[in-house]
Design a protein around this motif. Structure first.
Motif, short mmCIF file in Angstrom:
data_model
loop_
_atom_site.label_atom_id
_atom_site.label_comp_id
_atom_site.label_asym_id
_atom_site.label_seq_id
_atom_site.Cartn_x
_atom_site.Cartn_y
_atom_site.Cartn_z
N MET A 1 8.37 -9.60 2.32
CA MET A 1 8.95 -8.30 2.00
C MET A 1 9.00 -7.46 3.20
N ILE A 2 10.04 -7.01 3.46
CA ILE A 2 10.41 -5.78 4.51
C ILE A 2 10.27 -4.43 4.00
N LEU A 3 9.53 -3.60 4.78
CA LEU A 3 9.77 -2.31 4.64
C LEU A 3 10.19 -1.71 5.82
N SER A 4 11.15 -0.62 5.58
CA SER A 4 11.97 0.03 6.49
C SER A 4 12.35 1.51 6.48
N ALA A 5 11.83 2.36 7.37
CA ALA A 5 12.06 3.80 7.41
C ALA A 5 12.78 3.91 8.81
N ARG A 6 13.22 5.00 9.16
CA ARG A 6 13.88 5.60 10.48
C ARG A 6 12.76 5.42 11.30
N GLY A 7 12.89 4.65 12.43
CA GLY A 7 12.21 4.62 13.48
C GLY A 7 10.74 3.58 13.36
N ILE A 8 10.79 2.79 12.28
CA ILE A 8 9.60 2.04 11.79
C ILE A 8 10.06 1.06 10.80
N SER A 9 9.42 -0.22 11.01
CA SER A 9 9.43 -1.34 9.89
C SER A 9 8.48 -2.20 10.02
N ALA A 87 8.28 -2.13 -5.60
CA ALA A 87 8.82 -2.13 -4.50
C ALA A 87 9.74 -1.44 -4.18
N GLY A 88 10.07 -0.69 -2.95
CA GLY A 88 11.35 0.09 -2.69
C GLY A 88 11.58 -0.07 -1.35
N PRO A 89 12.42 0.49 -0.58
CA PRO A 89 12.83 0.32 0.89
C PRO A 89 11.66 0.79 1.63
N GLU A 90 10.87 1.71 1.51
CA GLU A 90 9.93 2.44 2.42
C GLU A 90 8.53 2.19 1.82
N ALA A 91 8.40 1.76 0.57
CA ALA A 91 6.87 1.60 0.07
C ALA A 91 6.69 0.47 -0.93
N LEU A 98 -10.39 -9.55 -7.40
CA LEU A 98 -11.41 -9.72 -6.45
C LEU A 98 -12.74 -10.33 -7.11
N SER A 99 -13.69 -10.93 -6.42
CA SER A 99 -14.62 -11.73 -7.29
C SER A 99 -15.51 -10.69 -7.64
N ARG A 100 -15.44 -9.09 -7.36
CA ARG A 100 -16.39 -8.09 -7.84
C ARG A 100 -15.40 -6.97 -8.31
N GLY A 101 -14.40 -7.31 -8.77
CA GLY A 101 -13.32 -6.46 -9.45
C GLY A 101 -12.11 -6.58 -9.12
N HIS A 102 -11.05 -5.61 -8.90
CA HIS A 102 -9.72 -5.72 -8.30
C HIS A 102 -9.31 -4.60 -7.41
N VAL A 103 -8.32 -4.81 -6.63
CA VAL A 103 -8.03 -3.81 -5.78
C VAL A 103 -6.49 -3.66 -5.77
N THR A 104 -5.92 -2.42 -5.96
CA THR A 104 -4.60 -2.20 -5.82
C THR A 104 -4.08 -1.59 -4.52
N ALA A 105 -3.16 -1.93 -3.91
CA ALA A 105 -2.69 -1.39 -2.30
C ALA A 105 -1.32 -0.91 -2.64
N ARG A 106 -1.33 0.20 -2.04
CA ARG A 106 0.14 1.01 -1.58
C ARG A 106 0.31 1.28 -0.11
N ILE A 107 1.29 0.57 0.44
CA ILE A 107 1.42 0.45 1.80
C ILE A 107 2.89 1.44 1.68
N ALA A 108 3.10 2.30 2.74
CA ALA A 108 4.34 3.01 2.97
C ALA A 108 4.70 3.72 4.19
N LEU A 109 6.03 3.89 4.45
CA LEU A 109 6.47 4.22 5.74
C LEU A 109 7.19 5.56 5.54
N ARG A 110 7.30 6.21 6.59
CA ARG A 110 8.18 7.72 6.24
C ARG A 110 9.19 7.76 7.67
N ASN A 111 10.32 8.20 7.07
CA ASN A 111 11.35 8.44 8.26
C ASN A 111 10.76 9.24 9.35
N ASP A 112 10.88 8.92 10.70
CA ASP A 112 10.53 9.55 11.90
C ASP A 112 8.92 9.68 11.82
#
Length: 320
Positions: A1-9, A87-91, A98-112
């Motif tokens: 999946m591609i995330l993109s914001a102004r100046g960063i992808s 899923a969205g354009p920027e996040a 996991l073997s010992r629980g679970h994990v939630t990830a949030r990955i985000a970009l911001r314009n500029d």
């Protein structure tokens, strides 16, 4: 999946939880293994998935070899598919058992904002180590600085290759990436507060920083791989891992749950059971700078270097 914001992808690979590509202001930041497109390596089930698909940055739970639950190196978070929940354009948001629980990830970009923002929420039923594992590409060397207070080396605990550690006897604040072939590993112990590590990339003409809350991730493992291995590793040059973590360095998972050399420095080496919300950031600034200090400001990072002070846009609430 591609995330993109102004100046960063960025590109995220849900099949293994790796983020293999990050481009900021036109500059590629992360290292990706050349064998990701080699069908012979990809078909070799004797090679763990984390190594077959090795690229960019990912999270480890546990970090390193799992000599407790006997799972794959760096845990299921780096070896197995994640389930995307938003899923969205920027996040994006994704989850992984996991073997010992679970994990939630949030990955985000911001314009500029020249920043990759990551937050991981771990729900653990037993103690576990954890690390971010970004790998940076240095085509022409670089200079490393960090706000650490101690440096530990682990030649006896990392028998992959004979290592001549370039960290022994050097000031912890300043180190040069080697020009000669090298394979090396060291653990930097940081202070409480905003922990940072910076590398000025000479050929790329920029400076990269990793940021963490040092009370959560008290150490940074530095990994150099520069042409000293054989097999499919023989083409690797200019790889620098800056792995912000809570672990026993190269000592393994079992060592992290007992007394160990890192714990003797007065820091924890595993997360206890319960919920943990762990923010992390990767930042790029233009120009080659020896970073001396980094502080959070109101909507920006204040960066003190050997030549000047500068600011870059930054969402300071990310670390609150």
């Amino acid at each position: 999946m591609i995330l993109s914001a102004r100046g960063i992808s960025a590109r995220w690979d849900a099949s293994c939880g790796h983020l293999p590509s990050l481009v900021i202001d036109g500059s590629s930041v992360l290292w990706s293994a050349p064998w990701r497109s080699d069908p012979r390596v990809q078909a070799d089930s004797a090679i763990p998935m984390v190594d077959r698909r090795l690229a960019g940055t990912f999270v480890c739970a546990p970090f390193g070899r799992d000599d407790v639950d006997h799972g794959p190196p760096h845990g299921l978070s780096a070896n197995a598919p994640w389930r995307m929940t938003r899923a969205g354009p920027e996040a994006l948001t994704a989850v992984r058992r996991l073997s010992r629980g679970h994990v939630t990830a949030r990955i985000a970009l911001r314009n500029d904002h020249p920043v990759l923002y990551q937050t991981h929420m771990l729900d653990l039923d037993r103690p576990c180590t954890f690390a971010h594992h970004p790998m940076f590409a240095l085509s022409g060397g670089g200079t490393l600085t960090a706000n650490c207070r101690a440096t530990l080396t682990f030649a006896a605990e990392t028998p992959v290759l004979p290592q001549t550690s370039r960290w022994d006897g050097l000031a912890p604040e300043l180190r040069e990436y080697p020009k000669e072939k090298a394979e090396d590993f060291a653990t930097l112990v940081g202070p409480i507060g905003l922990g940072w590590t910076a590398v000025a990339r000479h050929a790329e003409g920029d400076t990269l920083l990793t940021l963490r809350r040092a009370e959560q991730l008290p150490v940074t493992n530095i990994w150099i791989s520069n042409g000293a291995r054989g097999d499919h590793w023989s083409a690797v040059r200019g790889l620098l891992g800056i792995e912000d973590a809570i672990c026993a360095g190269a000592g393994g998972f079992a060592a992290a749950l007992t007394d160990n050399r890192v714990k003797a420095e007065g820091v924890a080496t595993a997360l206890p059971p319960g919920r943990h919300v762990i923010p992390h950031a990767i930042v790029r600034i233009a120009g080659v700078h020896e970073v001396r200090d980094v502080r959070l400001g109101n909507g920006h990072l204040a960066i003190h270097t050997d030549g000047a002070d500068m600011t870059v846009p930054f969402a300071q609430e990310h670390f609150k």
